[in-house]
Write an enzyme that holds these catalytic residues in place. Structure first.
Site, mmCIF file in Angstrom:
data_model
loop_
_atom_site.group_PDB
_atom_site.id
_atom_site.type_symbol
_atom_site.label_atom_id
_atom_site.label_comp_id
_atom_site.label_asym_id
_atom_site.label_seq_id
_atom_site.Cartn_x
_atom_site.Cartn_y
_atom_site.Cartn_z
ATOM 1 N N ARG A 60 0.831 -1.217 0.000
ATOM 2 C CA ARG A 60 0.000 0.000 0.000
ATOM 3 C C ARG A 60 0.863 1.263 0.000
ATOM 4 N NH1 ARG A 60 -2.332 -3.848 3.038
ATOM 5 N NH2 ARG A 60 -1.236 -3.087 4.879
ATOM 6 N N GLU A 97 6.751 -10.033 15.834
ATOM 7 C CA GLU A 97 6.380 -10.601 17.129
ATOM 8 C C GLU A 97 6.717 -12.104 17.146
ATOM 9 O OE1 GLU A 97 2.364 -9.811 18.053
ATOM 10 O OE2 GLU A 97 2.523 -10.625 20.086
HETATM 11 P P1 AMP Z 1 4.893 -2.204 11.494
HETATM 12 O O1 AMP Z 1 6.165 -2.810 11.015
HETATM 13 O O2 AMP Z 1 4.341 -2.915 12.709
HETATM 14 O O3 AMP Z 1 4.985 -0.712 11.696
HETATM 15 O O4 AMP Z 1 3.816 -2.492 10.381
HETATM 16 C C1 AMP Z 1 3.801 -1.716 9.276
HETATM 17 C C2 AMP Z 1 3.317 -2.413 8.046
HETATM 18 O O5 AMP Z 1 2.308 -3.367 8.280
HETATM 19 C C3 AMP Z 1 2.724 -1.361 7.160
HETATM 20 O O6 AMP Z 1 3.222 -1.585 5.856
HETATM 21 C C4 AMP Z 1 1.242 -1.554 7.266
HETATM 22 O O7 AMP Z 1 0.686 -1.543 5.995
HETATM 23 C C5 AMP Z 1 1.032 -2.897 7.909
HETATM 24 N N1 AMP Z 1 0.207 -2.855 9.138
HETATM 25 C C6 AMP Z 1 0.598 -3.166 10.395
HETATM 26 N N2 AMP Z 1 -0.404 -3.090 11.268
HETATM 27 C C7 AMP Z 1 -1.484 -2.707 10.550
HETATM 28 C C8 AMP Z 1 -2.846 -2.450 10.876
HETATM 29 N N3 AMP Z 1 -3.328 -2.566 12.130
HETATM 30 N N4 AMP Z 1 -3.672 -2.072 9.890
HETATM 31 C C9 AMP Z 1 -3.213 -1.950 8.615
HETATM 32 N N5 AMP Z 1 -1.961 -2.196 8.243
HETATM 33 C C10 AMP Z 1 -1.091 -2.565 9.195
#
Ligand code: AMP
Length: 172
Positions: A60, A97
């Site tokens: 996205r 995680e």
């Molecule tokens: P993070 O590494 O945990 O910051 O996760 C970021 C990536 O995962 C991004 O590319 C988001 O598109 C996706 N992502 C993680 N959590 C969510 C969520 N609750 N809703 C939508 N996309 C998420």
């Protein structure tokens, strides 16, 4: 105005796993005026900033990154999941995680000294963007800012990026 945009992002409970509330931005993207405003608001922040290239994170982040790059009249580069990029790549593996994930970038995507704006849809725990920042810096690029359409503030992903500016248009 971001409140209107915020209302356009839909929560999908227990996707992709039980306990996760997924922020579904497709409901914002399909609305022409909301998509337009979101990109304009984000892009406006960077019109006067010295940016050489915009980087979008699969998948996205490609949508946000490409739209921003077009608005800023800059090129766009891609960070993808393993095995998708055809040329030689650098890769970064980071912890989730449970388990780990890897991202790749073309070795010639960034020239040393280039100023890079990183774009994605959601900042959650910050692990993904941390890995991307590391890749850019290892290649000699300078991260101007990490720009997100939205941020899950309660997860404090910013803590993983102490030395890099972070901006989000919408906060949850
Ligand atoms: P993070 O590494 O945990 O910051 O996760 C970021 C990536 O995962 C991004 O590319 C988001 O598109 C996706 N992502 C993680 N959590 C969510 C969520 N609750 N809703 C939508 N996309 C998420």
């Amino acid at each position: 105005m971001p409140d209107e945009l915020k209302a356009k992002i839909r929560d999908i409970q227990d996707f992709p796993k039980p306990g996760i509330a997924f922020k579904d931005i497709t409901t914002l993207l399909r609305d022409a005026s909301c998509f337009n405003r979101a990109v304009d608001l984000l892009g406006h922040r960077y019109l006067e900033k010295p940016i050489d290239v915009v980087l979008g994170i699969e998948a996205r982040g490609f949508i946000i990154g490409a739209a921003l790059a077009y608005k800023l009249n800059r090129g766009v580069i891609l960070v993808r999941k393993p095995g998708k990029l055809p040329y030689k790549t650098h890769s970064a593996t980071y912890q989730l995680e449970y388990g780990s994930d890897t991202l790749e970038i073309h070795q010639d995507a960034i020239e040393p000294g280039q100023r890079v704006l990183i774009a994605d849809d959601v900042l959650a725990t910050g692990g993904t963007v941390r890995a991307v920042v590391d890749l850019v810096q290892q290649m000699g690029g300078e991260v101007v800012e990490c720009a997100f359409l939205s941020e899950l503030s309660f997860l404090n992903g910013r803590a993983k990026l102490p030395s890099v500016p972070v901006y989000s248009l919408i906060q949850f």
